[in-house]
Design an enzyme around this catalytic site. Structure first.
Site, PDB file in Angstrom:
ATOM      1  N   ASP A  35       6.536 -18.552   1.473  1.00 48.66           N
ATOM      2  CA  ASP A  35       6.310 -17.493   2.468  1.00 48.66           C
ATOM      3  C   ASP A  35       4.868 -17.511   2.999  1.00 48.66           C
ATOM      4  O   ASP A  35       4.062 -16.651   2.672  1.00 48.66           O
ATOM      5  CB  ASP A  35       6.631 -16.135   1.821  1.00 48.66           C
ATOM      6  CG  ASP A  35       6.891 -15.048   2.849  1.00 48.66           C
ATOM      7  OD1 ASP A  35       6.536 -15.248   4.027  1.00 48.66           O
ATOM      8  OD2 ASP A  35       7.449 -13.995   2.468  1.00 48.66           O
ATOM      9  N   HIS A  54       6.669 -14.100   6.770  1.00 49.93           N
ATOM     10  CA  HIS A  54       7.334 -12.899   7.299  1.00 49.93           C
ATOM     11  C   HIS A  54       6.352 -11.984   8.027  1.00 49.93           C
ATOM     12  O   HIS A  54       6.775 -11.110   8.780  1.00 49.93           O
ATOM     13  CB  HIS A  54       8.164 -12.176   6.225  1.00 49.93           C
ATOM     14  CG  HIS A  54       7.421 -11.294   5.276  1.00 49.93           C
ATOM     15  ND1 HIS A  54       7.045 -11.694   4.009  1.00 49.93           N
ATOM     16  CD2 HIS A  54       7.003 -10.014   5.375  1.00 49.93           C
ATOM     17  CE1 HIS A  54       6.436 -10.708   3.382  1.00 49.93           C
ATOM     18  NE2 HIS A  54       6.394  -9.670   4.187  1.00 49.93           N
ATOM     19  N   SER A  91       1.565  -7.718   1.618  1.00 55.52           N
ATOM     20  CA  SER A  91       2.118  -9.009   1.994  1.00 55.52           C
ATOM     21  C   SER A  91       1.035  -9.851   2.631  1.00 55.52           C
ATOM     22  O   SER A  91       0.327  -9.381   3.519  1.00 55.52           O
ATOM     23  CB  SER A  91       3.262  -8.832   2.978  1.00 55.52           C
ATOM     24  OG  SER A  91       4.434  -8.607   2.269  1.00 55.52           O
TER      25      SER A  91
HETATM   26  N1  ARG Z   1      10.620  -7.465   0.436  1.00 50.97           N
HETATM   27  C1  ARG Z   1       9.444  -7.909   1.143  1.00 50.97           C
HETATM   28  C2  ARG Z   1       8.820  -6.700   1.814  1.00 50.97           C
HETATM   29  O1  ARG Z   1       9.047  -5.658   1.459  1.00 50.97           O
HETATM   30  C3  ARG Z   1       9.742  -9.034   2.074  1.00 50.97           C
HETATM   31  C4  ARG Z   1      10.533  -8.703   3.310  1.00 50.97           C
HETATM   32  C5  ARG Z   1      10.737  -9.869   4.232  1.00 50.97           C
HETATM   33  N2  ARG Z   1      11.635 -10.880   3.677  1.00 50.97           N
HETATM   34  C6  ARG Z   1      12.985 -10.843   3.781  1.00 50.97           C
HETATM   35  N3  ARG Z   1      13.675 -11.768   3.200  1.00 50.97           N
HETATM   36  N4  ARG Z   1      13.603  -9.910   4.458  1.00 50.97           N
HETATM   37  O2  ARG Z   1       8.489  -6.456   2.886  1.00 50.97           O
HETATM   38  N1  GLU Z   2       7.005  -7.612   1.368  1.00 47.72           N
HETATM   39  C1  GLU Z   2       6.088  -6.518   1.321  1.00 47.72           C
HETATM   40  C2  GLU Z   2       5.217  -6.453   2.569  1.00 47.72           C
HETATM   41  O1  GLU Z   2       5.647  -6.863   3.609  1.00 47.72           O
HETATM   42  C3  GLU Z   2       5.324  -6.567   0.078  1.00 47.72           C
HETATM   43  C4  GLU Z   2       6.254  -6.242  -0.995  1.00 47.72           C
HETATM   44  C5  GLU Z   2       5.989  -4.912  -1.601  1.00 47.72           C
HETATM   45  O2  GLU Z   2       6.439  -3.867  -1.092  1.00 47.72           O
HETATM   46  O3  GLU Z   2       5.299  -4.974  -2.623  1.00 47.72           O
HETATM   47  O4  GLU Z   2       4.160  -5.902   2.585  1.00 47.72           O
END
Ligand code: ARG
Ligand code: GLU
Length: 711
Positions: A219, A83, A645
């Protein structure tokens, strides 16, 4: 969700620093070394950050300005999340080469794809410059005067250091402005895409599983950093060579057991662990619920249309992901704060702070702090609410947001140089193509009706943009908006852009969508922003003093500064958790779980045939766990946030165990209050990553350049 009793919560609050909590400054890690080693670490703080010899820090980068990446070979090979690489994978994708869907693997270096605009930043050195930055500054000064002095000092220090270094110099505040550190950074701008799995693997579970455990997302994506012949940063050139790092990460095939020490090394963006109770309450119980409610209503509308039509599903996939990410996270924040008594814990702590303040040496600085916080946050609340409605209810009406792009064009006068107008038109043409490609008007009309109704219902007349106050009947207004605005029609927008003449500006200025946009912006500029920034300036002072007071009150305690997008080390244990009575989450998932979730009819749960084959043959090679299964992801009690991330999660020997990519939604309150019982980060197991690269993609060329430790 498991509910701690209030009493237990308060007793725990008495010993506020929890193992697992804290985002530590690498250059000061010697103060954590003992604790880390007691928890199981076998290396030293000096192995992690050193200026005298190569250390793990030499392998960590800020990736693309928003994520973390790590170097895993002597040839600049870099791992980060799928991502995080997504935008660049997408830019290289077309109908003929659909790398998002099918994945991409460079089988030799000539096939790697340059990514203009992508850069990685290495931290070369950090220095404490607090005394120099705060030279001549004191707590009794006017805030503006104080800031002016600090800015002058910073400029001077940077200019001095810049003379003797090839690196980029910056200075950032830590501990809410009580300390300042100087950072020497080196930015590499030739970064190429090397590989990524198909989205069925890299994004498996999609938005359905986002923030959720158990998780099965592979990921990861792979890039390579290039440098000039001297190893220095250089813009893309065919003559550039792979960057040779001072250190790359070794990879462990051992996996992690429950209870094992683990640490994450990366770039957390923002946390606010030292807010007073009133602020935490405002965030969790006023602001987040409004945003959750509004976004939830929009997502319901998206879902309904997306289910009916494949084309619409694709058109709104990314918008859905964007709105859904915050929506789910903030729901978790509210639940977590309330179930784990985050506000009460803070209040309890504040009582002891108040006791301390009564006897403090400069008590006049601290004694009224909490009272002032209460007052300022109360003043702030209606403006924060107004802002939340504006951004969620107002600007999520796509036609209005899109019209906003044309605001500058609508200000063109006879004096505007023609080249500037041409440039505007060219960029608007592109924006317009992108917009209409993914626009479905029935959705937007329904969103507009719903959001404007909510806006009018919940915001008083003096806390909403002027155009709303002229609406008598929402349905009629929305009908009028979409019938009269040119921004509902690609043809009309193209016509404007193809035949733009200054005499069209009058008509443009009368466009109801553009007028709505302007009304919102004026409201923000005149009624929200000035008040909010004035209050925030006052709050910054209170926050700084409160932090200072806490540090004076507990001189023996190790405090960790809030995240500020600089390199940090965070540590804890590999462990599962109990989110609810009767629910006990194991710390890892396996390929079995992917097969359980498989559903060819649901986009997020389609399994690649090749992966299924490998699963059926149990062809995992050396990447299998000793239990014989293929481990996919695991949780740990390591304090992380957005920006982490792609960060490496490392074992007691500093070897790579996996890539951090998410948190469990039950513990997303960790940005405000960390609780070791419930806050878990989620990582993809490095053995799954290698399995995909090796067995699934056959990219053994990449495996061969890594240092893989088998036992
Ligand atoms: N929750 C993660 C973050 O905060 C991953 C976001 C990307 N993945 C998704 N399925 N939308 O950024
Ligand atoms: N998915 C998050 C990022 O893109 C990390 C998840 C979180 O917020 O801990 O940095």
């Amino acid at each position: 969700m498991k509910k701690t009793s209030l009493l237990t919560a308060l007793l725990l609050a008495a010993s506020w620093a929890f193992a697992g909590e804290g985002m530590w400054i690498p250059m000061l890690l010697q103060y954590n070394e003992k604790e880390m080693q007691e928890m199981g670490m076998r290396i030293t703080a000096d192995d992690i950050y050193s200026l005298n010899h190569s250390s793990l820090k030499d392998a960590i980068v800020l990736f693309g300005g928003g994520c973390t990446g790590e170097i895993v070979s002597d040839y600049g090979l870099l791992l980060t999340n799928h991502h995080c690489g997504y935008d660049h994978i997408q830019k290289h994708s077309s109908v003929e080469h659909d790398y998002l869907t099918n994945g991409f693997w460079a089988m030799d270096r000539s096939q790697e794809l340059p990514c203009p605009g992508l850069s990685v930043i290495f931290l070369r050195e950090m220095r404490d410059v607090t005394q120099k930055v705060l030279y001549n500054v004191n707590d009794d000064m006017e805030e503006k005067e104080r800031q002016r002095l600090i800015n002058d000092n910073i400029k001077r220090i940077i200019a001095e250091v810049e003379k003797d270094t090839p690196y980029k110099v910056s200075i950032k505040p830590y501990f809410l402005g009580n300390e300042y550190y100087l950072l020497l950074n080196e930015e590499y701008t030739d970064v190429r895409l090397v590989g990524c799995p198909p989205s069925n693997i890299g994004k498996f579970g999609g938005d359905t599983d986002n923030w959720v455990w158990p998780r099965h997302t592979g990921d990861f994506s792979i890039f390579r950093v290039y440098a000039d012949k001297n190893g220095r940063p250089a813009d893309y050139s065919a003559d550039n060579v792979p960057y040779k790092p001072a250190k790359h990460l070794d990879i462990s095939l051992k996996g992690a057991e429950e209870g094992d020490f683990a640490f994450v090394f990366g770039y957390p963006a923002r946390t606010s662990e030292y807010l007073p109770a009133i602020a935490v309450n405002q965030e969790a119980n006023v602001i987040d619920p409004i945003a959750v409610d509004l976004r939830g209503k929009i997502l319901d509308i998206y879902n309904r249309y997306q289910e009916q039509d494949r084309k619409v599903r694709i058109q709104y996939a990314s918008k859905h992901a964007g709105l859904g990410n915050g929506w789910k996270k903030w729901m978790g924040v509210t639940e977590g704060i309330n179930h784990f008594h985050g506000v009460e814990k803070k209040r309890f702590y504040e009582e002891s702070f108040q006791q301390w303040a009564l006897g403090a040496r400069n008590r006049y600085l601290y004694i009224d702090l909490l009272k002032q916080f209460d007052q300022k946050y109360k003043e702030l609340e209606p403006y924060r609410v107004a802002y939340t409605y504006l951004s969620n209810a107002g600007l999520n009406i796509e036609i209005i947001d899109f019209a906003g792009n044309f605001n500058r064009l609508a200000q063109v006068t006879a004096d505007t140089p023609q080249e500037e107008v041409d440039r505007m038109i060219a960029s608007l043409r592109q924006a317009s193509n992108e917009f209409f490609k993914d626009y479905y008007q029935p959705i937007d009309e329904e969103v507009a009706r719903t959001m404007l109704t909510e806006y009018l219902k919940h915001q008083p007349a003096d806390f909403r943009p002027g155009f709303l106050n002229e609406i008598n009947n929402v349905s009629q207004y929305v009908e009028h908006l979409f019938a009269k605005s040119i921004f509902a029609s690609q043809e009309k927008v193209n016509d404007l852009l193809d035949n733009f003449k200054p005499n069209k500006i009058k008509k443009l200025q009368k466009d109801p969508a553009l007028q709505a946009y302007q009304s919102m912006m004026n409201f923000y500029r005149d009624e929200v922003n000035p008040q909010m920034s004035a209050i925030n300036t006052d709050l910054a002072r209170l926050q700084r003093l409160y932090m200072k007071g806490q540090m004076l009150m507990e001189p023996e305690k190790r405090f960790s500064p809030d995240a500020n997008f600089t390199l940090r080390v965070t540590y804890g244990k590999v462990e599962g958790f109990k989110p609810q009575d009767g629910k006990n989450y194991r710390h890892f998932t396996t390929l079995e779980g992917i097969m359980e979730k498989e559903n060819p009819d649901i986009y997020d749960y389609v399994v690649e045939p090749k992966l299924k084959q490998l699963y059926n043959r149990k062809d995992y090679g050396r990447y299998a766990d000793k239990d014989g299964t293929m481990h996919v992801a695991f949780t740990a009690s390591v304090h992380t946030t957005g920006g982490n991330s792609g960060s490496p999660i490392l074992n007691a020997d500093g070897q790579l165990l996996g890539l951090n990519f998410d948190r469990c939604w039950e513990g997303t309150m960790s940005d405000l209050v960390y609780d070791p019982d419930i806050c878990r980060n989620i990582s993809v197991d490095i053995r799954y990553v290698l399995f995909i690269i090796d067995k699934f993609a056959g990219a053994t060329n990449l495996i061969n350049e890594m240092t893989i430790i088998e036992n």
